[in-house]
Design a protein around this motif. Sequence first.
Motif, short mmCIF file in Angstrom:
data_model
loop_
_atom_site.label_atom_id
_atom_site.label_comp_id
_atom_site.label_asym_id
_atom_site.label_seq_id
_atom_site.Cartn_x
_atom_site.Cartn_y
_atom_site.Cartn_z
N ALA A 59 0.84 -1.19 0.00
CA ALA A 59 0.00 0.00 0.00
C ALA A 59 0.88 1.25 0.00
CB ALA A 59 -0.91 -0.01 1.22
N GLN A 60 2.13 1.06 0.46
CA GLN A 60 3.07 2.18 0.50
C GLN A 60 3.65 2.40 -0.90
OE1 GLN A 60 2.98 -0.44 2.46
NE2 GLN A 60 2.68 0.31 4.54
N GLU A 116 -4.05 -2.63 -6.07
CA GLU A 116 -4.89 -3.65 -5.42
C GLU A 116 -4.63 -3.85 -3.93
OE1 GLU A 116 -6.41 -7.09 -7.81
OE2 GLU A 116 -4.91 -6.36 -9.21
N ALA A 117 -3.54 -3.21 -3.42
CA ALA A 117 -3.40 -3.26 -1.96
C ALA A 117 -4.29 -2.18 -1.33
CB ALA A 117 -1.95 -3.03 -1.55
N LEU A 118 -4.94 -1.40 -2.19
CA LEU A 118 -5.76 -0.28 -1.69
C LEU A 118 -7.24 -0.49 -1.96
CD1 LEU A 118 -3.43 2.48 -3.15
CD2 LEU A 118 -3.58 1.83 -0.75
N GLN A 128 6.27 -12.84 8.47
CA GLN A 128 6.01 -11.56 9.13
C GLN A 128 7.16 -11.19 10.07
OE1 GLN A 128 3.59 -9.38 8.63
NE2 GLN A 128 4.12 -7.97 10.29
N GLU A 179 9.59 -7.96 9.98
CA GLU A 179 9.76 -7.05 11.10
C GLU A 179 11.22 -6.95 11.54
OE1 GLU A 179 6.73 -6.91 14.07
OE2 GLU A 179 5.19 -6.84 12.51
N VAL A 200 8.43 -0.41 2.75
CA VAL A 200 7.64 -0.88 3.89
C VAL A 200 8.55 -0.95 5.11
CG1 VAL A 200 6.32 -2.79 4.88
CG2 VAL A 200 5.97 -2.15 2.49
N LYS A 226 -1.39 10.09 -5.17
CA LYS A 226 -2.33 9.04 -4.76
C LYS A 226 -3.13 8.61 -5.97
CE LYS A 226 -2.38 9.12 0.02
NZ LYS A 226 -1.06 9.67 0.14
N LEU A 239 -8.93 5.64 -6.95
CA LEU A 239 -9.37 4.27 -6.68
C LEU A 239 -10.79 4.04 -7.15
CD1 LEU A 239 -8.01 3.83 -3.05
CD2 LEU A 239 -6.91 3.18 -5.21
N LYS A 246 -14.45 2.80 -6.69
CA LYS A 246 -15.34 2.70 -5.53
C LYS A 246 -16.64 2.02 -5.93
CE LYS A 246 -15.73 4.81 -1.39
NZ LYS A 246 -14.65 4.61 -0.54
N VAL A 274 -1.93 -13.76 11.78
CA VAL A 274 -0.57 -13.28 12.05
C VAL A 274 -0.61 -12.25 13.18
CG1 VAL A 274 1.30 -11.87 11.11
CG2 VAL A 274 0.42 -13.80 9.79
N ILE A 322 -7.82 -4.17 4.10
CA ILE A 322 -7.72 -3.25 2.97
C ILE A 322 -8.84 -2.22 3.09
CG2 ILE A 322 -7.72 -3.05 0.47
CD1 ILE A 322 -6.08 -5.40 0.30
N ILE A 323 -8.47 -1.09 3.64
CA ILE A 323 -9.43 -0.01 3.85
C ILE A 323 -8.78 1.27 3.32
CG2 ILE A 323 -10.66 1.35 5.59
CD1 ILE A 323 -10.83 -1.19 7.30
N PRO A 324 -9.34 1.86 2.28
CA PRO A 324 -8.69 3.05 1.70
C PRO A 324 -8.66 4.21 2.68
CG PRO A 324 -10.46 2.22 0.27
CD PRO A 324 -10.55 1.47 1.54
N GLU A 362 -9.14 7.25 2.33
CA GLU A 362 -10.24 8.23 2.26
C GLU A 362 -11.44 7.81 3.11
OE1 GLU A 362 -10.20 7.11 -2.04
OE2 GLU A 362 -12.34 7.53 -1.86
N PRO A 416 -2.01 -2.73 5.28
CA PRO A 416 -0.93 -3.68 4.98
C PRO A 416 0.42 -3.04 5.26
CG PRO A 416 -2.45 -3.46 3.10
CD PRO A 416 -2.84 -2.43 4.11
N GLY A 417 1.33 -3.85 5.77
CA GLY A 417 2.68 -3.35 6.02
C GLY A 417 2.86 -2.78 7.42
N LYS A 447 3.66 -2.84 11.26
CA LYS A 447 4.39 -3.72 12.17
C LYS A 447 3.48 -4.07 13.35
CE LYS A 447 9.32 -3.00 12.17
NZ LYS A 447 10.43 -2.64 13.06
N ILE A 448 3.57 -5.31 13.83
CA ILE A 448 2.74 -5.72 14.95
C ILE A 448 3.07 -4.87 16.18
CG2 ILE A 448 2.27 -7.63 16.52
CD1 ILE A 448 2.57 -9.44 13.99
#
Lengths: 573, 350, 131
Positions: free
Chosen positions: A345-346, A377-379, A467, A471, A480, A492, A495, A497, C23, C94-96, C98, C114-115, C117-118
């Motif tokens: 997403a980054q 697609e990560a968004l 994971q 980390e 990331v 940006k 996207l 909707k 995870v 996955i939540i935009p 906005e 996503p991405g 850190k825990i």
Amino acid sequence: MKILTETNTKKLDHTILAETERWIESVVKKSLQRVPERKKRFKTLSDIPIKALYNPNDIPNWDYLKDMGFPGEYPFLRGAQPTSYRARLWTMRMFAGMGTAKETNERFKYLIKNGQTGLSTAFHLPTLYGYESGSPMSAGEIGKEGVAIDTLADMEALYDGIDLGKISTSMTINAPASILLAMYIAVGEKQGVPMDKLTGTTQNDILKEYQAQKSYIYPPEPSMRLIVDTIEFCTKHVPKWNTISISGYHIREAGSTAVQELAFTLGNGLAYVEAGIARGLDVDDFAPRLSFFFNAHNNFFEEIAKYRAARRIWARHMKEVYHAKDPRSWRLRFHTQTAGVALTAQEPYNNIIRVTMQALAAVLGGTQSLHTNSFDEALALPSEEAVKIALRTQQVIAHETGVADTIDPLGGSYFVEWLTDKMEEETEAYFAKIKEFGKGSMLEGAYVGIRNNFYQREIANASYQYQKEIESKEQIQVCVNAFKVEDVSNKKPDLLKITEEVGVQQVESLAEVKRTRDATKAQACLDMIREKAQTKENLMPYILDAVKAYCSIGEIVDVFRDVFGVYREESIF
Amino acid sequence: MTTEIQSKNTQIQKYVDLLKNPEKGPKKKRALARLITFIENGGPEAAKEIIPQLYPLTGKAHIIGITGAPGSGKSTLTSEISNHYLEQGLTVSVIAVDPTSPFTGGAILGDRIRMKKNFTNPNFFIRSMANRGQLGGLAMATKDVIHIIDAYGSDIIIVETVGVGQSEIDIFKSAHTTLVITPPGLGDEIQAIKAGLMEITDIFVVNKMDRDGADKRVAELETMLDFGENIQIENDYSQAKVVRCDGWRPPVIKTNGLTGENVPILLENIHRHFIFLEETGFKKKRLQFRYKHYIIEILKYFLVKNVEEIVFSNEKINEFIEKLLAYEQGSDPYTISEAILEVFLNRYFS
Amino acid sequence: MDRKIRLIVAKPGLDGHDRGAKVISRGLRDAGFEVIYTGLHQTPEDIVQSVIQEDPDALLLSILSGAHPVLLPEIMKQLKANEIDDILVLGGGIIPEEDFPALKEVGVEAVFGPGTKIQEIADFIRANLKR
């Protein structure tokens, strides 16, 4: 065929051995004193350690004709087709589906206009779980992760103006696969395309649902019965249909390693073969129509080795263990999709580069068709613009780079051949375990493994491990956990909707279909399905009647839920 | 600090009042859950504020203990057993205890997943608890929690744990009927039963009866019971004497938690055991025993607390300590402690 | 010793992508939390019932299907109806970006994409407990 036990009688080349030692002692060590290696340990994503250099001693007893052979011939290591991409490029098949059938139909047409050569349909979650759009379980989900399909009326709109006699269609559908296949057949019929002319694929792979993706409905055994019903039906009536697309993709997305993806997928494939044989079918009547679906993840060579190993393992087992006679039964064909989980997403535009590398690995591994993910697609679900770039990625690889001009260009690389052997060896170890669960049967082994959470635990462990590596920065993800900048200027993307309005529309149109259909006939079809579900008869003809009478997927699945029961997963950590 | 305690006590009071309300509903359920949290986090100090108010409402529930190793299918079986009671219109509560990781102090509590069928049923309540190590006073907290649930008005209370370690086995001293689940195919488990669970078991359940070896497991248990019947238990203080009551030979029942097969037979036996306890007077014996233990735990806690407080802050204790420093006959730590204990006991019991 | 923090990790809706939720559950367990995992395919009612009974300090909701604009406000509404206002509610999946303000508006304190850190999530929970 690579016989793995031969390693005991390795014939090493002693001159090379001595020379390698000399090189290490007198050259490498000196260099390392000045500049040490950048990592303590190099490894693939499956945790296979990688050496600095490979040479002929890493593939001892190598027999070109036996181990590699020729494309389109046993053991198919080098490719499924004799001419590979020199005759026909892979099918560029972009997975699409969102909103209503009409909206997805427009996206299909857009993709065809831009040079896509096959269709691939994503259904929304309520369809995957057999709920009507009006069900409380469907709240908020309508049209979100795929196209909303309730009845044949939606399927007619979905493929409106697209000649099903000319294009092949893949449908990502599992628990209700037989119903969607019946709908596709019915749409073809309305277009005047007889079912024996239809080409395409239903995913129809329920085992991996219990293991990884979790869109199961019924317990494994009745699910398997429905699958074998479709195999039996298609063998007789829809001979060009790929009845199951045995999928490693979702196993990988759920967090498995490449080796687990390979082993569990092929293991599931063999389980389906056993199920078909148990029904009384001749293996050569249905095995040629089984196809596969793999992931293309980040570790470039490991992915290539995975595809190559898959072909050789499948060929060997089909020939040696299941005694298939038809070479088409030995030949593994597969679709590939780039890894959704590898997208970030980054700085999402970097995903274009990731997808390019993953797609290249799939092509070098000899895929038959390919979906490239969109960078956004990560968004969200992909926008039209993003999908176009993804399709263009394939076209550039196909037409500008020259990688498709010779077959299996990496074959013979010491490293790639060694890694291919290594993955094969580890897959066999997993097979042995599954067979042990099933007391010799891969099918029983799969059931036991699912109920004991064997697969789920292996996958969960691997994903947690990954994971932790992210980390601890043992694995680098650009932007990331490394090279991060707070860059507000990074544009940006726009996207896609899906509004809640889609849900309202869909619920209304379903009500309209129910109002206008012959209610008595629809009910009679459902009653018939209920009756036949309790026998051993093949259910496909009855499902076909029901969809033609505009019974909804939800209605049919509800009957099955009643008769077969529902499956509940136990927790595993 | 004091205002914090005050506000906590006001909260406790609010939830205690809600719980006492005979009318059931989500508010009462939430009050139950909140009170359990206070006990979990506040231990006997919180329980002291809660239990005295609720105690008169308790004593009605049938408490069933269920234990079995991970993989024995106990949660699924618990879910099935709950279904049957719910269908009879009874109120059922489950306390599901899972182990705390000794390395991180964290825990994953996953039992709700198997209870999915029921957990929106208004007559059902399930609470997941981490055992918080063996030192965390789990058995005591569980006893307190059982009392709160009893006061809430649950007809059936099921306590489910993996039954590892003395602290978890102690939980079953609270149960009327204890089920030990042992599926076929886990080889060394019979040993584990011999080691600790044998004496607290009222009913053996061989779950996953569809698997190979179920009948063999039943036979093994029966043999073990044949052998165990001849054992004389000498120690009067032992749990065994009270639990291994004359005239009750633990039945061995095969079940399939997934399909529900034989679960009605199991329920019949649970009922039979309950009647047996009532008719033979063992129920009272067990209750006496249970409350002795409960009291011992509470006493331990408050005595330790009081003793610490007194030893460190009461001037009079210094006279005793002074004597120690003389290093004379009769001024050693043991004799001195005994003398102090004498003072305490005189204060409380003379 | 600090008191134990209890969390519920739940997956509302139909999406079966439980990799992230699992995870995170493991990661938070290893960070010393008590994590109640309620499994897949939870309706808002299921989740609110779990919250009532388990009385956690925080509720973590993972959604990847895009159903968040409907399901998360519905969960918050039902929590409110049960007078539960002292638990920390977080979103993930996955939540935009906005959509964040609208979710914050109904009481979802933060969203982790996503991405993440825990450790970040663990720290956030410890710093933002409501009781």
